[in-house]
Design a protein around this motif. Structure first.
Motif, PDB file in Angstrom:
ATOM      1  N   VAL A 150     -16.809  -3.963 -12.042  1.00 18.40           N
ATOM      2  CA  VAL A 150     -16.963  -4.367 -10.647  1.00 18.40           C
ATOM      3  C   VAL A 150     -16.197  -5.662 -10.388  1.00 18.40           C
ATOM      4  O   VAL A 150     -16.259  -6.593 -11.189  1.00 18.40           O
ATOM      5  CB  VAL A 150     -18.459  -4.576 -10.298  1.00 18.40           C
ATOM      6  CG1 VAL A 150     -18.600  -5.107  -8.870  1.00 18.40           C
ATOM      7  CG2 VAL A 150     -19.217  -3.264 -10.445  1.00 18.40           C
ATOM      8  N   GLY A 151     -15.460  -5.689  -9.282  1.00 17.14           N
ATOM      9  CA  GLY A 151     -14.756  -6.910  -8.892  1.00 17.14           C
ATOM     10  C   GLY A 151     -13.306  -6.963  -9.269  1.00 17.14           C
ATOM     11  O   GLY A 151     -12.593  -7.893  -8.891  1.00 17.14           O
ATOM     12  N   SER A 152     -12.827  -5.961 -10.027  1.00 10.16           N
ATOM     13  CA  SER A 152     -11.427  -5.991 -10.437  1.00 10.16           C
ATOM     14  C   SER A 152     -10.880  -4.580 -10.604  1.00 10.16           C
ATOM     15  O   SER A 152     -11.585  -3.663 -11.047  1.00 10.16           O
ATOM     16  CB  SER A 152     -11.283  -6.738 -11.766  1.00 10.16           C
ATOM     17  OG  SER A 152      -9.946  -6.671 -12.226  1.00 10.16           O
ATOM     18  N   GLY A 153      -9.618  -4.444 -10.259  1.00  8.42           N
ATOM     19  CA  GLY A 153      -8.928  -3.197 -10.538  1.00  8.42           C
ATOM     20  C   GLY A 153      -8.635  -3.129 -12.030  1.00  8.42           C
ATOM     21  O   GLY A 153      -9.098  -3.970 -12.800  1.00  8.42           O
ATOM     22  N   GLU A 154      -7.850  -2.147 -12.427  1.00  9.99           N
ATOM     23  CA  GLU A 154      -7.545  -1.979 -13.844  1.00  9.99           C
ATOM     24  C   GLU A 154      -6.114  -1.488 -14.003  1.00  9.99           C
ATOM     25  O   GLU A 154      -5.615  -0.707 -13.188  1.00  9.99           O
ATOM     26  CB  GLU A 154      -8.518  -0.973 -14.476  1.00  9.99           C
ATOM     27  CG  GLU A 154      -8.395  -0.850 -15.987  1.00  9.99           C
ATOM     28  CD  GLU A 154      -9.455   0.090 -16.576  1.00  9.99           C
ATOM     29  OE1 GLU A 154      -9.484   0.248 -17.812  1.00  9.99           O
ATOM     30  OE2 GLU A 154     -10.250   0.664 -15.797  1.00  9.99           O
ATOM     31  N   LYS A 155      -5.442  -1.931 -15.033  1.00  3.01           N
ATOM     32  CA  LYS A 155      -4.092  -1.462 -15.305  1.00  3.01           C
ATOM     33  C   LYS A 155      -4.137   0.008 -15.716  1.00  3.01           C
ATOM     34  O   LYS A 155      -5.090   0.443 -16.366  1.00  3.01           O
ATOM     35  CB  LYS A 155      -3.459  -2.288 -16.425  1.00  3.01           C
ATOM     36  CG  LYS A 155      -3.247  -3.753 -16.079  1.00  3.01           C
ATOM     37  CD  LYS A 155      -2.654  -4.514 -17.264  1.00  3.01           C
ATOM     38  CE  LYS A 155      -2.443  -5.984 -16.922  1.00  3.01           C
ATOM     39  NZ  LYS A 155      -1.876  -6.737 -18.066  1.00  3.01           N
ATOM     40  N   GLY A 173      -3.279   3.046  -2.359  1.00  3.25           N
ATOM     41  CA  GLY A 173      -3.055   1.638  -2.055  1.00  3.25           C
ATOM     42  C   GLY A 173      -4.342   0.829  -2.049  1.00  3.25           C
ATOM     43  O   GLY A 173      -5.444   1.360  -2.209  1.00  3.25           O
ATOM     44  N   PHE A 174      -4.206  -0.469  -1.855  1.00  5.99           N
ATOM     45  CA  PHE A 174      -5.362  -1.361  -1.859  1.00  5.99           C
ATOM     46  C   PHE A 174      -5.064  -2.615  -1.064  1.00  5.99           C
ATOM     47  O   PHE A 174      -3.900  -2.976  -0.836  1.00  5.99           O
ATOM     48  CB  PHE A 174      -5.754  -1.733  -3.286  1.00  5.99           C
ATOM     49  CG  PHE A 174      -4.636  -2.380  -4.099  1.00  5.99           C
ATOM     50  CD1 PHE A 174      -4.564  -3.756  -4.250  1.00  5.99           C
ATOM     51  CD2 PHE A 174      -3.663  -1.606  -4.705  1.00  5.99           C
ATOM     52  CE1 PHE A 174      -3.548  -4.353  -4.990  1.00  5.99           C
ATOM     53  CE2 PHE A 174      -2.635  -2.179  -5.447  1.00  5.99           C
ATOM     54  CZ  PHE A 174      -2.576  -3.558  -5.593  1.00  5.99           C
ATOM     55  N   ALA A 175      -6.123  -3.267  -0.617  1.00  5.91           N
ATOM     56  CA  ALA A 175      -5.966  -4.532   0.094  1.00  5.91           C
ATOM     57  C   ALA A 175      -5.355  -5.540  -0.872  1.00  5.91           C
ATOM     58  O   ALA A 175      -5.847  -5.710  -1.984  1.00  5.91           O
ATOM     59  CB  ALA A 175      -7.322  -5.009   0.601  1.00  5.91           C
ATOM     60  N   ASP A 176      -4.301  -6.208  -0.408  1.00  6.36           N
ATOM     61  CA  ASP A 176      -3.528  -7.046  -1.329  1.00  6.36           C
ATOM     62  C   ASP A 176      -3.108  -8.358  -0.673  1.00  6.36           C
ATOM     63  O   ASP A 176      -1.922  -8.578  -0.410  1.00  6.36           O
ATOM     64  CB  ASP A 176      -2.302  -6.253  -1.786  1.00  6.36           C
ATOM     65  CG  ASP A 176      -1.629  -6.857  -3.003  1.00  6.36           C
ATOM     66  OD1 ASP A 176      -2.246  -7.717  -3.646  1.00  6.36           O
ATOM     67  OD2 ASP A 176      -0.494  -6.462  -3.297  1.00  6.36           O
ATOM     68  N   PRO A 177      -4.068  -9.254  -0.367  1.00  2.00           N
ATOM     69  CA  PRO A 177      -3.731 -10.525   0.301  1.00  2.00           C
ATOM     70  C   PRO A 177      -2.736 -11.356  -0.509  1.00  2.00           C
ATOM     71  O   PRO A 177      -2.924 -11.575  -1.701  1.00  2.00           O
ATOM     72  CB  PRO A 177      -5.091 -11.228   0.427  1.00  2.00           C
ATOM     73  CG  PRO A 177      -5.959 -10.569  -0.586  1.00  2.00           C
ATOM     74  CD  PRO A 177      -5.497  -9.160  -0.683  1.00  2.00           C
ATOM     75  N   ASP A 365     -14.339  -8.851  -1.713  1.00  2.00           N
ATOM     76  CA  ASP A 365     -13.295  -9.874  -1.691  1.00  2.00           C
ATOM     77  C   ASP A 365     -12.071  -9.351  -2.457  1.00  2.00           C
ATOM     78  O   ASP A 365     -12.083  -9.289  -3.682  1.00  2.00           O
ATOM     79  CB  ASP A 365     -13.808 -11.171  -2.321  1.00  2.00           C
ATOM     80  CG  ASP A 365     -12.794 -12.309  -2.241  1.00  2.00           C
ATOM     81  OD1 ASP A 365     -11.672 -12.068  -1.725  1.00  2.00           O
ATOM     82  OD2 ASP A 365     -13.110 -13.408  -2.701  1.00  2.00           O
ATOM     83  N   ALA A 366     -11.041  -8.976  -1.715  1.00  2.00           N
ATOM     84  CA  ALA A 366      -9.846  -8.393  -2.340  1.00  2.00           C
ATOM     85  C   ALA A 366      -9.049  -9.414  -3.122  1.00  2.00           C
ATOM     86  O   ALA A 366      -8.221  -9.064  -3.972  1.00  2.00           O
ATOM     87  CB  ALA A 366      -8.961  -7.764  -1.277  1.00  2.00           C
TER      88      ALA A 366
END
Length: 372
Positions: A150-155, A173-177, A365-366
């Motif tokens: 939870v809280g992070s994407g993964e390679k 895709g994903f939110a990418d500030p 929180d992205a």
């Protein structure tokens, strides 16, 4: 004989050019060169910004900038209003490309005829680009991979290794500030194992998806959640545009190809085989990138009857046997992502727990810092 009648050697010596004269001559030549370059620059700039014949080039450069973190720079090519209009134009075009009803069917080869390996990879190249085509001969072997924390994407390399997958490519895709997102907040929806794992539609009634149903038939286009459920969609992400439907390409030419960039796309042949196209980019000495028309033509050449674009740019990656096959363009290395299409010998043994369960998409929180 008079000595005065003989040829006389001149006793007056020619003066050699002084250093000052040489310097003046050098600066005169240099000033002419600068003047020529200046005139050429003015003429070239005039042609680039005002000539109708340069319109396609202007928009190609602008479209390429729009696909990067420097989108704002496109306004210096086509103006601020032109930038806004171009983004709106593509958004509208992509929506249209997802409307036509898909009627394709798949007819898998009989088991006794199948002798091909599950995964086949080949190099592909064209003007300015290099990459790979990965064929997955059994579409029922593809599953959607998601992160496990939870809280992070993964390679993708981590997903492949952790789950025991044979291969994988980046998905939605994903939110990418500020282009430094943690990869945990997908755009749109995520469906895994036939269940809606994530719904970030925010009230929208439909979304453009790319995925597979229970029989391994590829699904791509604009659908409501109710339609997605009735179609038995098993694995899917939100992304667009759809590139091919019912065997025909939807992008007319390179001018509609949305600029040059690293690309990832997914398609399916009539025999059910899944086609993944991965094109590297933003590396001038190796591969600049491809436009969506290029990708569409690669897919058509490989027999795709349906195909759609997936997240590209710095997220583009192809992993096979725990190794990255391509050359990702991200300056930060392989990116952390929310989804990936993975290939398994025994997908029925794979379980992907829902890490978004109970979370409010609007409160994720992205840009939160990763802890691993």
């Amino acid at each position: 004989m008079s000595t005065s009648s003989l040829p006389q050697r001149s006793t007056v010596r020619k003066k050699k050019p002084t250093k000052r004269r040489k310097k003046r001559s050098f600066f005169r030549t240099l000033s002419k060169v600068f003047l020529f370059c200046f005139i050429l620059l003015i003429a070239g700039g005039g042609w680039f910004y005002f000539a109708p014949s340069a319109k396609n080039l202007r928009y190609s450069i602008a479209d390429t900038l729009i696909t990067t973190q420097h989108r704002y720079m496109a306004k210096y090519i086509i103006g601020e209003d032109g930038l806004k209009d171009r983004v709106t134009e593509y958004s509208s075009l992509f929506e249209e490309m997802g409307v036509e009803k898909d009627t394709h069917t798949i007819t898998p080869e009989p088991e006794e005829v199948k002798e091909k390996p599950l995964v086949e990879i080949e190099n592909v190249s064209g003007t300015g680009y290099s990459g790979y085509v990965m064929i997955v001969n059994d579409p029922t072997k593809v599953r959607l991979g998601i992160p496990n924390k939870v809280g992070s994407g993964e390679k993708v390399t981590s997903m492949v290794k952790r789950t025991g997958a044979i291969a994988g490519v980046n998905g939605g895709g994903f939110a990418d500030p500020n282009w430094k997102g943690n990869g945990f907040k997908p755009i749109g929806i995520v469906i895994s194992q036939g269940k809606l794992y994530y719904n970030g539609l925010g009230g929208k009634k439909s979304t453009q998806i790319v995925g597979l149903d229970k029989q391994g038939k590829m699904v791509a286009g604009n659908y409501s959640l109710d339609e997605i459920n009735k179609m038995g969609v098993q694995e899917a992400v939100t992304f667009s545009p759809r590139l091919i439907v019912n065997g025909k390409g939807l992008i007319k030419n390179a001018a509609e190809g949305w600029g040059i960039a690293p690309r990832t796309a997914m398609g399916q042949r009539a025999d059910g085989a899944i086609i993944f196209v991965v094109i590297d980019g933003r590396q001038p000495t190796y591969s600049i990138g491809a436009n969506l028309y290029d990708v569409q033509q690669i897919l058509l050449k490989h027999g795709a009857v349906i195909a759609a674009n997936l997240d590209g740019g710095s997220s583009t990656v192809l992993v096979k046997d725990n190794e990255i096959m391509n050359k990702p363009s991200s300056q930060y290395g392989e990116r952390y992502l929310p989804t990936a299409f993975l290939v398994f010998e025994h997908p029925e043994q794979v379980d992907m727990p829902n890490i978004w369960k109970g979370l409010d998409p609007s409160k994720i929180d992205a840009a939160k810092k990763r802890t691993h």
